[in-house]
Design an enzyme around this catalytic site. Structure first.
Site, PDB file in Angstrom:
ATOM      1  CE  LYS A 165      20.556  -2.148  35.668  1.00  0.00           C
ATOM      2  NZ  LYS A 165      20.447  -1.020  36.620  1.00  0.00           N
ATOM      3  NE  ARG A 199      25.271  -5.182  39.429  1.00  0.00           N
ATOM      4  CZ  ARG A 199      23.967  -5.127  39.208  1.00  0.00           C
ATOM      5  NH1 ARG A 199      23.396  -5.978  38.396  1.00  0.00           N
ATOM      6  NH2 ARG A 199      23.247  -4.218  39.812  1.00  0.00           N
ATOM      7  NE  ARG A 250      13.641  -0.375  42.748  1.00  0.00           N
ATOM      8  CZ  ARG A 250      14.821  -0.581  42.174  1.00  0.00           C
ATOM      9  NH1 ARG A 250      14.885  -0.892  40.901  1.00  0.00           N
ATOM     10  NH2 ARG A 250      15.925  -0.484  42.869  1.00  0.00           N
ATOM     11  NE  ARG A 259      15.591  -4.229  44.357  1.00  0.00           N
ATOM     12  CZ  ARG A 259      16.266  -4.056  43.227  1.00  0.00           C
ATOM     13  NH1 ARG A 259      15.636  -4.097  42.070  1.00  0.00           N
ATOM     14  NH2 ARG A 259      17.566  -3.848  43.240  1.00  0.00           N
ATOM     15  NE  ARG A 306      21.352  -1.398  44.501  1.00  0.00           N
ATOM     16  CZ  ARG A 306      20.054  -1.093  44.397  1.00  0.00           C
ATOM     17  NH1 ARG A 306      19.365  -0.700  45.457  1.00  0.00           N
ATOM     18  NH2 ARG A 306      19.469  -1.185  43.238  1.00  0.00           N
TER      19      ARG A 306
HETATM   20  P1  AP5 Z   1      13.940   0.033  37.532  1.00  0.00           P
HETATM   21  O1  AP5 Z   1      13.483  -0.324  36.177  1.00  0.00           O
HETATM   22  O2  AP5 Z   1      13.556  -0.831  38.674  1.00  0.00           O
HETATM   23  O3  AP5 Z   1      15.521   0.319  37.538  1.00  0.00           O
HETATM   24  P2  AP5 Z   1      16.764  -0.682  37.393  1.00  0.00           P
HETATM   25  O4  AP5 Z   1      17.784   0.009  36.552  1.00  0.00           O
HETATM   26  O5  AP5 Z   1      16.299  -2.036  36.966  1.00  0.00           O
HETATM   27  O6  AP5 Z   1      17.245  -0.668  38.883  1.00  0.00           O
HETATM   28  P3  AP5 Z   1      17.809  -1.810  39.850  1.00  0.00           P
HETATM   29  O7  AP5 Z   1      17.948  -1.136  41.185  1.00  0.00           O
HETATM   30  O8  AP5 Z   1      16.975  -3.045  39.779  1.00  0.00           O
HETATM   31  O9  AP5 Z   1      19.201  -2.064  39.234  1.00  0.00           O
HETATM   32  P4  AP5 Z   1      20.379  -2.703  39.953  1.00  0.00           P
HETATM   33  O10 AP5 Z   1      21.294  -2.919  38.828  1.00  0.00           O
HETATM   34  O11 AP5 Z   1      20.920  -1.927  41.103  1.00  0.00           O
HETATM   35  O12 AP5 Z   1      19.713  -3.965  40.673  1.00  0.00           O
HETATM   36  P5  AP5 Z   1      19.693  -5.518  40.313  1.00  0.00           P
HETATM   37  O13 AP5 Z   1      18.358  -6.010  40.647  1.00  0.00           O
HETATM   38  O14 AP5 Z   1      20.270  -5.770  38.979  1.00  0.00           O
HETATM   39  O15 AP5 Z   1      13.416   1.544  37.801  1.00  0.00           O
HETATM   40  C1  AP5 Z   1      13.645   2.190  39.060  1.00  0.00           C
HETATM   41  C2  AP5 Z   1      12.393   3.016  39.449  1.00  0.00           C
HETATM   42  O16 AP5 Z   1      12.256   4.083  38.519  1.00  0.00           O
HETATM   43  C3  AP5 Z   1      11.070   2.223  39.403  1.00  0.00           C
HETATM   44  O17 AP5 Z   1      10.261   2.645  40.462  1.00  0.00           O
HETATM   45  C4  AP5 Z   1      10.443   2.632  38.046  1.00  0.00           C
HETATM   46  O18 AP5 Z   1       9.024   2.603  38.093  1.00  0.00           O
HETATM   47  C5  AP5 Z   1      10.978   4.048  37.877  1.00  0.00           C
HETATM   48  N1  AP5 Z   1      11.213   4.409  36.480  1.00  0.00           N
HETATM   49  C6  AP5 Z   1      11.761   3.633  35.499  1.00  0.00           C
HETATM   50  N2  AP5 Z   1      11.864   4.338  34.356  1.00  0.00           N
HETATM   51  C7  AP5 Z   1      11.380   5.585  34.621  1.00  0.00           C
HETATM   52  C8  AP5 Z   1      11.224   6.778  33.851  1.00  0.00           C
HETATM   53  N3  AP5 Z   1      11.607   6.829  32.571  1.00  0.00           N
HETATM   54  N4  AP5 Z   1      10.712   7.882  34.464  1.00  0.00           N
HETATM   55  C9  AP5 Z   1      10.341   7.842  35.763  1.00  0.00           C
HETATM   56  N5  AP5 Z   1      10.452   6.749  36.548  1.00  0.00           N
HETATM   57  C10 AP5 Z   1      10.972   5.627  35.973  1.00  0.00           C
HETATM   58  O19 AP5 Z   1      20.763  -6.080  41.361  1.00  0.00           O
HETATM   59  C11 AP5 Z   1      20.514  -6.048  42.751  1.00  0.00           C
HETATM   60  C12 AP5 Z   1      21.712  -6.650  43.472  1.00  0.00           C
HETATM   61  O20 AP5 Z   1      21.883  -8.034  43.065  1.00  0.00           O
HETATM   62  C13 AP5 Z   1      23.072  -5.995  43.174  1.00  0.00           C
HETATM   63  O21 AP5 Z   1      23.299  -4.860  43.992  1.00  0.00           O
HETATM   64  C14 AP5 Z   1      24.032  -7.157  43.493  1.00  0.00           C
HETATM   65  O22 AP5 Z   1      24.197  -7.301  44.890  1.00  0.00           O
HETATM   66  C15 AP5 Z   1      23.263  -8.373  42.972  1.00  0.00           C
HETATM   67  N6  AP5 Z   1      23.593  -8.653  41.563  1.00  0.00           N
HETATM   68  C16 AP5 Z   1      22.764  -8.510  40.488  1.00  0.00           C
HETATM   69  N7  AP5 Z   1      23.419  -8.827  39.356  1.00  0.00           N
HETATM   70  C17 AP5 Z   1      24.684  -9.169  39.720  1.00  0.00           C
HETATM   71  C18 AP5 Z   1      25.845  -9.553  39.010  1.00  0.00           C
HETATM   72  N8  AP5 Z   1      25.840  -9.661  37.651  1.00  0.00           N
HETATM   73  N9  AP5 Z   1      26.976  -9.824  39.699  1.00  0.00           N
HETATM   74  C19 AP5 Z   1      26.997  -9.746  41.042  1.00  0.00           C
HETATM   75  N10 AP5 Z   1      25.951  -9.354  41.793  1.00  0.00           N
HETATM   76  C20 AP5 Z   1      24.793  -9.071  41.136  1.00  0.00           C
END
Ligand code: AP5
Length: 222
Positions: free
Chosen positions: A13, A88, A127, A161, A172
């Site tokens: 994402k 979410r 990552r 991270r 997660r």
């Molecule tokens: P990346 O782009 O980093 O993936 P992502 O989907 O953004 O993953 P996240 O782990 O950031 O998502 P998340 O939803 O768990 O975390 P968030 O930060 O929102 O890609 C991943 C890896 O793959 C990278 O190394 C990249 O280089 C590689 N890659 C990408 N595309 C590729 C491809 N096509 N081929 C090969 N490799 C590729 O949330 C974190 C925490 O915050 C949550 O757990 C929660 O505690 C809190 N939080 C966030 N939002 C909320 C909310 N709305 N409500 C409550 N708590 C929340």
């Protein structure tokens, strides 16, 4: 345009959001990034969020909805925005419906990135993110930096991270299945969802996302 990106942890994402938002000249709003900025600044909100994020649980809705409401009220979102990681759960989706109704605006598209769990685990395990600018995302195998441990864009230190440890990733994924997957149904009922395979190269996934919103690379702004 007003777009939501939904998908399991590690689906890509953040990787896609940066590219889409830049091409469409709209704001990329990631709740995960907003919380990590608070944690880095050691604010009260950040201290509370850190305890939840470290164990893979959601930050409480009242906090999250407050942060997003404040962010969406800023004038730079008027031309559009791309929300990454919000909503979410159903309570957050309903809150967003209310925010949009209040501003007499609506979503244009919800992109649901799909990725098998085995691939999610591989992506998260490798990552590395920049300490200076967390939207600079790398992968040790799939998108390695030119100099190991350093960000290609700004030279910042790359790190893993806190919530990318195996037990936290399992939690997660569990939270995603139970709380976030129903959000897709909520928007499916509004006819807004396009499912996109997140398998393949970053550029291939970007092309699918652009096609889903009626754009192609030829139409992109410089
Ligand atoms: P990346 O782009 O980093 O993936 P992502 O989907 O953004 O993953 P996240 O782990 O950031 O998502 P998340 O939803 O768990 O975390 P968030 O930060 O929102 O890609 C991943 C890896 O793959 C990278 O190394 C990249 O280089 C590689 N890659 C990408 N595309 C590729 C491809 N096509 N081929 C090969 N490799 C590729 O949330 C974190 C925490 O915050 C949550 O757990 C929660 O505690 C809190 N939080 C966030 N939002 C909320 C909310 N709305 N409500 C409550 N708590 C929340």
């Amino acid at each position: 345009m007003r777009i939501l990106l939904i998908g399991p942890p590690g689906a890509g994402k953040g990787t896609q959001a940066v590219r889409l938002a830049e091409h469409l000249s709209i704001q990329h709003i990631s709740t995960g990034d907003l919380f990590r900025e608070h944690i880095a600044r050691d604010t009260q909100l950040g201290r509370n969020a850190r305890a939840r994020i470290r164990v893979g649980r959601l930050v409480p809705d009242e906090v999250t909805i407050g942060v997003v409401t404040e962010r969406l009220a800023r004038p730079d979102t008027e031309p559009g925005f791309l929300l990454d990681g919000f909503p979410r759960n159903l309570a957050q989706a309903e809150a967003l419906d209310g925010i949009l109704a209040d501003s007499q605006s609506q979503l244009d598209a919800v992109l649901d990135l799909e990725l098998p769990e085995a691939e999610v685990v591989r992506r998260i395990a490798g990552r590395r993110v920049c300490r200076q600018e967390q939207a600079h995302i790398f992968h040790v195998d799939f998108d390695p930096p030119q100099v190991a441990g350093a960000c290609d864009v700004c030279g910042g230190e790359l790190h893993q991270r806190d919530d990318d440890r195996e037990a936290t990733v399992r939690k997660r994924l569990e939270v995603y299945r139970s709380e976030t997957a129903p959000v897709v149904d909520h928007y499916q009922a509004q006819g807004l969802v396009t499912a996109i395979s997140a398998l393949g190269q970053v550029q291939e996934v970007l092309d699918r996302a652009l096609a889903a919103i009626g754009q192609d690379r030829g139409e992109l702004r410089a």
